[in-house]
Each structure stands twice: as C-alpha cells, then as structure tokens.
Design a protein around this motif. Structure first.
Motif, PDB file in Angstrom:
ATOM      1  N   ALA A  59       1.927   6.400  -2.769  1.00 49.37           N
ATOM      2  CA  ALA A  59       1.683   5.651  -1.682  1.00 49.37           C
ATOM      3  C   ALA A  59       0.812   4.946  -1.845  1.00 49.37           C
ATOM      4  N   THR A  60       0.215   4.192  -0.964  1.00 47.60           N
ATOM      5  CA  THR A  60      -0.845   2.971  -0.826  1.00 47.60           C
ATOM      6  C   THR A  60      -1.920   3.195   0.647  1.00 47.60           C
ATOM      7  N   VAL A  61      -2.625   3.247   0.458  1.00 47.42           N
ATOM      8  CA  VAL A  61      -3.566   3.302   1.403  1.00 47.42           C
ATOM      9  C   VAL A  61      -4.736   1.488   1.776  1.00 47.42           C
ATOM     10  N   ALA A  62      -4.927   1.204   2.944  1.00 45.52           N
ATOM     11  CA  ALA A  62      -5.168  -0.056   3.342  1.00 45.52           C
ATOM     12  C   ALA A  62      -6.740   0.451   4.412  1.00 45.52           C
ATOM     13  N   ILE A  63      -7.385  -0.667   4.766  1.00 45.81           N
ATOM     14  CA  ILE A  63      -7.801  -0.568   5.412  1.00 45.81           C
ATOM     15  C   ILE A  63      -7.914  -1.909   6.719  1.00 45.81           C
ATOM     16  N   ALA A  64      -7.930  -1.119   8.209  1.00 43.57           N
ATOM     17  CA  ALA A  64      -8.096  -2.135   9.077  1.00 43.57           C
ATOM     18  C   ALA A  64      -9.027  -2.565   9.558  1.00 43.57           C
ATOM     19  N   ILE A  65      -9.996  -3.089   9.216  1.00 47.56           N
ATOM     20  CA  ILE A  65     -11.081  -3.075  10.531  1.00 47.56           C
ATOM     21  C   ILE A  65     -10.957  -3.517  12.001  1.00 47.56           C
ATOM     22  N   ASP A  66     -10.294  -4.137  12.290  1.00 42.97           N
ATOM     23  CA  ASP A  66     -10.513  -4.394  13.846  1.00 42.97           C
ATOM     24  C   ASP A  66      -8.950  -3.606  14.054  1.00 42.97           C
ATOM     25  N   GLY A  67      -8.550  -2.640  13.329  1.00 40.23           N
ATOM     26  CA  GLY A  67      -7.374  -1.814  13.623  1.00 40.23           C
ATOM     27  C   GLY A  67      -6.164  -2.214  13.788  1.00 40.23           C
ATOM     28  N   GLN A  68      -5.969  -3.130  12.799  1.00 41.02           N
ATOM     29  CA  GLN A  68      -4.467  -3.956  13.172  1.00 41.02           C
ATOM     30  C   GLN A  68      -4.193  -4.608  11.873  1.00 41.02           C
ATOM     31  N   THR A  69      -4.921  -5.981  12.075  1.00 44.35           N
ATOM     32  CA  THR A  69      -5.587  -6.101   9.934  1.00 44.35           C
ATOM     33  C   THR A  69      -5.776  -5.604   9.129  1.00 44.35           C
ATOM     34  N   ALA A  70      -4.785  -5.841   8.284  1.00 43.92           N
ATOM     35  CA  ALA A  70      -5.031  -4.509   7.323  1.00 43.92           C
ATOM     36  C   ALA A  70      -5.730  -5.595   5.661  1.00 43.92           C
ATOM     37  N   ALA A  71      -6.182  -4.909   5.451  1.00 42.62           N
ATOM     38  CA  ALA A  71      -7.466  -5.975   3.884  1.00 42.62           C
ATOM     39  C   ALA A  71      -5.608  -6.277   2.959  1.00 42.62           C
ATOM     40  N   PRO A  72      -6.432  -7.907   2.295  1.00 44.96           N
ATOM     41  CA  PRO A  72      -4.969  -7.947   1.538  1.00 44.96           C
ATOM     42  C   PRO A  72      -4.574  -6.807   0.227  1.00 44.96           C
ATOM     43  N   ASN A  73      -5.581  -5.885   0.178  1.00 49.16           N
ATOM     44  CA  ASN A  73      -5.197  -5.429  -1.726  1.00 49.16           C
ATOM     45  C   ASN A  73      -5.396  -3.732  -1.525  1.00 49.16           C
ATOM     46  N   PRO A  74      -4.363  -3.452  -0.797  1.00 48.57           N
ATOM     47  CA  PRO A  74      -4.244  -1.995  -1.007  1.00 48.57           C
ATOM     48  C   PRO A  74      -4.771  -1.622  -1.619  1.00 48.57           C
ATOM     49  N   LEU A  75      -4.989   0.609  -1.809  1.00 49.18           N
ATOM     50  CA  LEU A  75      -5.429   1.281  -3.128  1.00 49.18           C
ATOM     51  C   LEU A  75      -3.748   2.037  -3.242  1.00 49.18           C
ATOM     52  N   PRO A  76      -3.370   2.631  -4.470  1.00 50.07           N
ATOM     53  CA  PRO A  76      -2.772   3.303  -4.544  1.00 50.07           C
ATOM     54  C   PRO A  76      -3.396   4.307  -4.001  1.00 50.07           C
ATOM     55  N   PHE A  77      -2.570   5.509  -3.537  1.00 51.33           N
ATOM     56  CA  PHE A  77      -3.183   6.377  -3.909  1.00 51.33           C
ATOM     57  C   PHE A  77      -1.377   7.698  -3.742  1.00 51.33           C
ATOM     58  N   CYS A  78      -1.576   9.196  -3.555  1.00 53.59           N
ATOM     59  CA  CYS A  78      -1.069   9.968  -3.483  1.00 53.59           C
ATOM     60  C   CYS A  78      -1.133  10.810  -2.707  1.00 53.59           C
ATOM     61  N   PHE A  79       0.480  11.403  -2.289  1.00 50.20           N
ATOM     62  CA  PHE A  79       0.317  12.498  -1.463  1.00 50.20           C
ATOM     63  C   PHE A  79       1.584  13.427  -2.279  1.00 50.20           C
ATOM     64  N   TYR A  80       0.239  14.630  -2.363  1.00 51.34           N
ATOM     65  CA  TYR A  80       1.493  16.038  -3.013  1.00 51.34           C
ATOM     66  C   TYR A  80       1.234  16.988  -2.462  1.00 51.34           C
ATOM     67  N   ALA A  81       2.656  17.672  -3.191  1.00 53.51           N
ATOM     68  CA  ALA A  81       3.278  18.832  -2.093  1.00 53.51           C
ATOM     69  C   ALA A  81       2.039  20.206  -3.297  1.00 53.51           C
ATOM     70  N   PRO A  82       1.962  20.742  -2.835  1.00 53.11           N
ATOM     71  CA  PRO A  82       0.767  21.978  -3.133  1.00 53.11           C
ATOM     72  C   PRO A  82       1.333  22.617  -4.510  1.00 53.11           C
ATOM     73  N   PRO A  83       0.379  22.695  -5.864  1.00 60.30           N
ATOM     74  CA  PRO A  83       1.066  23.211  -7.165  1.00 60.30           C
ATOM     75  C   PRO A  83       0.687  24.492  -6.894  1.00 60.30           C
ATOM     76  N   THR A  84       2.387  24.918  -8.233  1.00 65.98           N
ATOM     77  CA  THR A  84       2.078  26.711  -7.925  1.00 65.98           C
ATOM     78  C   THR A  84       2.121  26.852  -9.348  1.00 65.98           C
ATOM     79  N   LEU A  85       1.478  27.539  -9.770  1.00 72.54           N
ATOM     80  CA  LEU A  85       0.968  28.258 -11.156  1.00 72.54           C
ATOM     81  C   LEU A  85       1.903  28.690 -12.264  1.00 72.54           C
TER      82      LEU A  85
END
Length: 295
Positions: free
Chosen positions: A233-259
């Motif tokens: 996934a990616t995460v970006a910032i829109a200071i005006d609530g609409q226009t995303a900054a041009p360089n989104p950052l990599p991000f990860c949503f993960y399921a809860p791990p089980t040992l």
C-alpha cells in the motif's frame, strides 16, 4: 438577530366560528440570518424582507498548492443566481498579482434536525496556479464589477515526504503514525489536511484527518481500519484535503501475526541466544519489527 412572528391559524368552534381567547402568536428567531449583517428590513403585511450585503464568510478549504486545481467553496451571504457566472479575483498579498476565474453558483437542500428546510448556497471554483507561496486575497463579484471584501486563501509549496513511522500497521487500525518531510517548514496547521491510503492498484483504501505537530515537525494521524491486508500500500498527504503530495510513501497493512513455534525454548539469563519464531501472517520489509519478552 432577527425575530419574526409566524402566522397562527385561528381555532374554530363546531359552527366554524373563531373561539374567544385565541392562542397568542410567539416570536421565532430567523435562523437563516444568524451571524449575518442585515443592513435594512422591510415589512408589508405578512411579508418581511431582510437586505444582506454580499460577503464571503468562509473559504473551504482555506489553502491550495501552487499548482492550483483545488476545488474551492465560498460561503457567505447575499449570494444569488444572476445572468452571468460569478467572478472570483485572486490577488497575492504584497505583490498585488491578480488572477480572475469564473465560478459556479450552487444552491442545494441541506436539511438539519433544527432546520429541515435549510438551503445551502455557495460559489464553487477551481483555485488557479500561483508562482509563490503566501496569502492570497479572494474577492467575489456577481456582476463582474462590484467585489466583496476579501477573504484569505493560503498557497503552499507541496511537501516532499521523506518517511512514515512506523511503515506498517495492523488491519484493525488505530496505530499512531507520523509523516516527515525533507523540509519540515512545508507542514502547517490545516483543518482540511488528510492522509490518503491507497492499494498497489491505486484504489483508495481510506483517508483520515492529519494534525500538524510543530514541535516535532511532522504530521500525525492514526492508521485506518482496512478490509484486507495490503503488503504494497501507499500513504500520501493532502494538506488541502484534495491534492495528494506527488511522492507517496510505501506502507503495509498486515493481518495479526500468530506464533506457532519458538526454537530454542530456553537460553541463559545472560542473553545473546539467537531464536527462531515461526507462525502465520509474518512478513519482512519493515525496520520496526520488535519482539517483546515478558516475565
């Protein structure tokens, strides 16, 4: 505030004649005029007219990037649908550089519990590009000649994002995150600022409000819940609530791990034993992995 006396239907008896001691009319506050400056009031019989000077009371959002394109909504009083589209004048405070754009008058129902007949009126327009950051005075005219007193719109340089910490969060959401930029001065407090989460295909996962932390020079927000795990996934910032900054950052949503296993199951109290953890929903690529030992 302006108060009105709504008409009261007379109470009739069985013969259809008005009864004695009719109900006394009560005054009712005209909520549509709250917070507005009424210059004149005219009454005639059951009709009352209130004259309100055309003015801008709020611009949403209150900021836009230098490249423009942000959809602005101007709220105020004295707005009406005329024979021509409303004109917005943008003038840079200090330099006086001006740009004129055409807007659109919008009128739509916006009922509330307190006022089910409330109608929302505003002017919509796209913010034009500007060459430098700073405050811009925005004025509105419905005839192309007479402009309102100015409201302020802030133009900003879009931040160049450098990191999101941590770079992963469980799908349940609620993890505190912080985004930094190569130049922390590009961040500022904005009521419209949001963090935008997207999947690898570009589909939006969620958007959440982000707040400026001036002491740390970062934007802080909580990770949203996700319907499924997203390793890329990616995460970006829109200071005006609409226009995303041009360089989104990599991000990860993960399921809860089980040992499922730990090898070995023992080690000297002096530490340094290398252990191996096995289980499900484990993943790599994050510098924030930690193992907690509890006695």
């Amino acid at each position: 505030g302006l108060w009105a006396c709504p008409p009261v239907e007379p109470v009739l008896d069985a013969a259809g004649d008005p009864i004695a001691n009719q109900p006394t009319p009560s005054l009712k506050k005209v909520t549509a005029l709250q917070g507005l400056a009424v210059s004149r009031v005219a009454t005639s019989g059951e009709c009352t007219l209130a004259f309100v000077e055309t003015c801008i009371t709020r611009v949403a959002p209150s900021c836009a990037p230098l490249r423009g394109g942000t959809t602005l909504r101007l709220f105020g009083a004295g707005f009406y649908k005329g024979s021509m589209a409303p004109v917005l004048r943008f003038a840079m405070v200090g330099s006086g550089q001006q740009v004129l754009v055409r807007g659109e008058y919008v009128e739509r129902p916006a009922p509330t519990d307190a006022n089910p007949e409330l109608t929302e009126r505003y002017v919509s327009a796209a913010a034009p590009p500007f060459p430098a950051a700073g405050d811009v005075a925005v004025q509105l005219s419905f005839n192309g000649t007479d402009f309102t007193v100015a409201a302020t719109l802030r133009y900003y340089v879009e931040p160049s994002l450098s990191a999101v910490t941590p770079a992963a969060a469980p799908v349940a959401g609620g993890t505190s995150l912080a985004v930094s930029a190569t130049d922390a001065s590009t961040f500022f407090a904005s009521d419209s600022c949001v963090a935008l989460f997207a999947s690898a295909s570009g589909a939006e996962i969620a958007r959440v409000p982000a707040a400026h932390d001036p002491a740390a020079g970062v934007l802080r927000f909580a990770s949203p819940p996700a319907a499924a795990a997203h390793a890329a996934a990616t995460v970006a910032i829109a200071i005006d609530g609409q226009t995303a900054a041009p360089n989104p950052l990599p991000f990860c949503f993960y399921a809860p791990p089980t040992l499922s296993s730990i090898v070995p199951l023992c080690g000297p109290y002096s530490g340094e034993t290398r252990i191996k953890l096995a289980g499900t929903n484990l993943f790599g690529g994050s510098d924030d992995i930690a193992v907690r030992f509890t006695v």
